[in-house]
Scaffold this motif. Sequence first.
Motif, mmCIF file in Angstrom:
data_model
loop_
_atom_site.group_PDB
_atom_site.id
_atom_site.type_symbol
_atom_site.label_atom_id
_atom_site.label_comp_id
_atom_site.label_asym_id
_atom_site.label_seq_id
_atom_site.Cartn_x
_atom_site.Cartn_y
_atom_site.Cartn_z
ATOM 1 N N GLY A 80 39.342 15.014 71.135
ATOM 2 C CA GLY A 80 39.970 13.781 70.661
ATOM 3 C C GLY A 80 40.309 13.840 69.180
ATOM 4 O O GLY A 80 41.361 13.349 68.754
ATOM 5 N N MET A 81 39.423 14.431 68.387
ATOM 6 C CA MET A 81 39.690 14.562 66.960
ATOM 7 C C MET A 81 40.882 15.481 66.716
ATOM 8 O O MET A 81 41.711 15.225 65.833
ATOM 9 C CB MET A 81 38.444 15.095 66.247
ATOM 10 C CG MET A 81 37.278 14.124 66.237
ATOM 11 S SD MET A 81 35.732 14.892 65.705
ATOM 12 C CE MET A 81 36.133 15.320 64.021
ATOM 13 N N GLN A 82 41.003 16.547 67.511
ATOM 14 C CA GLN A 82 42.151 17.428 67.353
ATOM 15 C C GLN A 82 43.450 16.712 67.695
ATOM 16 O O GLN A 82 44.475 16.927 67.037
ATOM 17 C CB GLN A 82 41.971 18.669 68.238
ATOM 18 C CG GLN A 82 40.874 19.593 67.757
ATOM 19 C CD GLN A 82 40.800 20.879 68.563
ATOM 20 O OE1 GLN A 82 41.755 21.281 69.216
ATOM 21 N NE2 GLN A 82 39.649 21.519 68.529
ATOM 22 N N GLN A 83 43.429 15.850 68.706
ATOM 23 C CA GLN A 83 44.638 15.102 69.042
ATOM 24 C C GLN A 83 45.016 14.139 67.914
ATOM 25 O O GLN A 83 46.200 13.971 67.606
ATOM 26 C CB GLN A 83 44.461 14.329 70.345
ATOM 27 C CG GLN A 83 44.661 15.173 71.602
ATOM 28 C CD GLN A 83 46.073 15.709 71.707
ATOM 29 O OE1 GLN A 83 46.436 16.669 71.032
ATOM 30 N NE2 GLN A 83 46.882 15.117 72.563
ATOM 31 N N ARG A 84 44.022 13.525 67.298
ATOM 32 C CA ARG A 84 44.331 12.632 66.177
ATOM 33 C C ARG A 84 44.907 13.407 64.997
ATOM 34 O O ARG A 84 45.850 12.947 64.334
ATOM 35 C CB ARG A 84 43.072 11.870 65.761
ATOM 36 C CG ARG A 84 42.703 10.739 66.730
ATOM 37 C CD ARG A 84 41.564 9.931 66.189
ATOM 38 N NE ARG A 84 40.277 10.528 66.473
ATOM 39 C CZ ARG A 84 39.202 10.432 65.695
ATOM 40 N NH1 ARG A 84 39.271 9.801 64.533
ATOM 41 N NH2 ARG A 84 38.058 10.990 66.045
ATOM 42 N N LEU A 85 44.368 14.597 64.748
ATOM 43 C CA LEU A 85 44.908 15.421 63.668
ATOM 44 C C LEU A 85 46.327 15.884 64.012
ATOM 45 O O LEU A 85 47.190 15.989 63.131
ATOM 46 C CB LEU A 85 44.003 16.615 63.406
ATOM 47 C CG LEU A 85 44.389 17.516 62.227
ATOM 48 C CD1 LEU A 85 44.425 16.709 60.923
ATOM 49 C CD2 LEU A 85 43.430 18.701 62.106
ATOM 50 N N ALA A 86 46.578 16.147 65.287
ATOM 51 C CA ALA A 86 47.929 16.535 65.710
ATOM 52 C C ALA A 86 48.932 15.412 65.441
ATOM 53 O O ALA A 86 50.087 15.675 65.076
ATOM 54 C CB ALA A 86 47.930 16.899 67.194
ATOM 55 N N ILE A 87 48.506 14.173 65.604
ATOM 56 C CA ILE A 87 49.392 13.046 65.288
ATOM 57 C C ILE A 87 49.660 12.997 63.787
ATOM 58 O O ILE A 87 50.799 12.765 63.352
ATOM 59 C CB ILE A 87 48.771 11.736 65.792
ATOM 60 C CG1 ILE A 87 48.793 11.706 67.330
ATOM 61 C CG2 ILE A 87 49.525 10.522 65.235
ATOM 62 C CD1 ILE A 87 48.088 10.525 67.937
ATOM 63 N N ALA A 88 48.634 13.249 62.978
ATOM 64 C CA ALA A 88 48.845 13.304 61.527
ATOM 65 C C ALA A 88 49.838 14.408 61.180
ATOM 66 O O ALA A 88 50.730 14.220 60.341
ATOM 67 C CB ALA A 88 47.510 13.538 60.816
ATOM 68 N N ARG A 89 49.697 15.575 61.809
ATOM 69 C CA ARG A 89 50.650 16.671 61.581
ATOM 70 C C ARG A 89 52.070 16.240 61.922
ATOM 71 O O ARG A 89 53.015 16.514 61.177
ATOM 72 C CB ARG A 89 50.263 17.885 62.434
ATOM 73 C CG ARG A 89 51.356 18.937 62.508
ATOM 74 C CD ARG A 89 51.081 20.027 63.519
ATOM 75 N NE ARG A 89 50.768 19.577 64.856
ATOM 76 C CZ ARG A 89 51.666 19.125 65.731
ATOM 77 N NH1 ARG A 89 52.936 19.018 65.399
ATOM 78 N NH2 ARG A 89 51.285 18.765 66.942
ATOM 79 N N ALA A 90 52.223 15.551 63.057
ATOM 80 C CA ALA A 90 53.556 15.149 63.506
ATOM 81 C C ALA A 90 54.185 14.099 62.601
ATOM 82 O O ALA A 90 55.412 13.963 62.572
ATOM 83 C CB ALA A 90 53.479 14.622 64.938
ATOM 84 N N LEU A 91 53.366 13.362 61.852
ATOM 85 C CA LEU A 91 53.874 12.289 60.992
ATOM 86 C C LEU A 91 54.080 12.733 59.544
ATOM 87 O O LEU A 91 54.581 11.950 58.729
ATOM 88 C CB LEU A 91 52.900 11.108 61.013
ATOM 89 C CG LEU A 91 52.769 10.359 62.336
ATOM 90 C CD1 LEU A 91 51.638 9.330 62.248
ATOM 91 C CD2 LEU A 91 54.069 9.673 62.715
ATOM 92 N N LEU A 92 53.723 13.971 59.218
ATOM 93 C CA LEU A 92 53.753 14.430 57.827
ATOM 94 C C LEU A 92 55.094 14.187 57.141
ATOM 95 O O LEU A 92 55.148 13.723 56.002
ATOM 96 C CB LEU A 92 53.430 15.931 57.770
ATOM 97 C CG LEU A 92 51.985 16.333 57.511
ATOM 98 C CD1 LEU A 92 51.841 17.833 57.685
ATOM 99 C CD2 LEU A 92 51.535 15.913 56.119
ATOM 100 N N HIS A 93 56.177 14.496 57.829
ATOM 101 C CA HIS A 93 57.503 14.429 57.211
ATOM 102 C C HIS A 93 58.170 13.076 57.433
ATOM 103 O O HIS A 93 59.369 12.942 57.274
ATOM 104 C CB HIS A 93 58.389 15.557 57.748
ATOM 105 C CG HIS A 93 58.534 15.566 59.246
ATOM 106 N ND1 HIS A 93 57.459 15.676 60.099
ATOM 107 C CD2 HIS A 93 59.636 15.481 60.036
ATOM 108 C CE1 HIS A 93 57.894 15.656 61.349
ATOM 109 N NE2 HIS A 93 59.207 15.525 61.336
#
Length: 261
Positions: A152-165
């Motif tokens: 679950g934490m990795q999925q949340r970090l993946a959302i942060a990655r997707a929102l970076l730009h």
Amino acid sequence: MQPEDPRPPQPPVAEGGALIEVRGLRKRFGLKTVLRGLTFRAAAGEFVALLGPNGAGKTTFLRILAGLSRPNGGEVRIAGWRLPQQAAAVRRRLGVVCHLPLLYGELTAAENLRFFGHLYGVEALAERSDALLHLVGLFHRRRDLVRTFSRGMQQRLAIARALLHEPDVLLLDEPYTGLDQDASATLDQVLQRVADQGHTIIMASHQLNRVAALATRFDVLSRGRVAASRGRADLSDAELLDFYRAALADTPPSPAPRDGL
């Protein structure tokens, strides 16, 4: 002849102000037709849940929107850009999250965001990364290796990655896969925060109970088309399952496409 500039200063906006405009979308894999003239629109700020059984075309549709797969026919525009002709410009407007987080386990959370931020050319990257780690509730774990994170934490970090730009559109393909109830509930909170920031979200999911409180619209895909669409204001949580079942039951068989289409 000069090649077409993939990033003109002011791209046209789709008719009616729609951020995403899809008409007559078709996709085949060999002899198998997956999308059969799919039509779809989404306005800025909408949270659309794509519902449907396995094989309905949800993942294929999201891959085409993400510029990762080329359709066999139809028209796709995102923020006025055409796909696949202007895929590079479209990708700058998109963040993509699938059931795999696509992160580097031997890097920390902050290092992952720094790496992807450099790829995106994100300005003020440190501040942007910290803000996103706060958004997804991982700032306190920013110096920990991602391989130590729960699913679950990795999925949340993946959302942060997707929102970076700072994309206009966030595409999510079954983001709850492999999450337990607690992790799913935390992901709900993150997605609600992202939606509250005004991002347009298109999410494919089998989790009707999860999307019921998040989405502003529910589109049911069946046999390669949108079989039914309903806004949240028109459905109670208790009615969503009946709406879904009725949409699938009422979908007529799709005719086979003609050669060359």
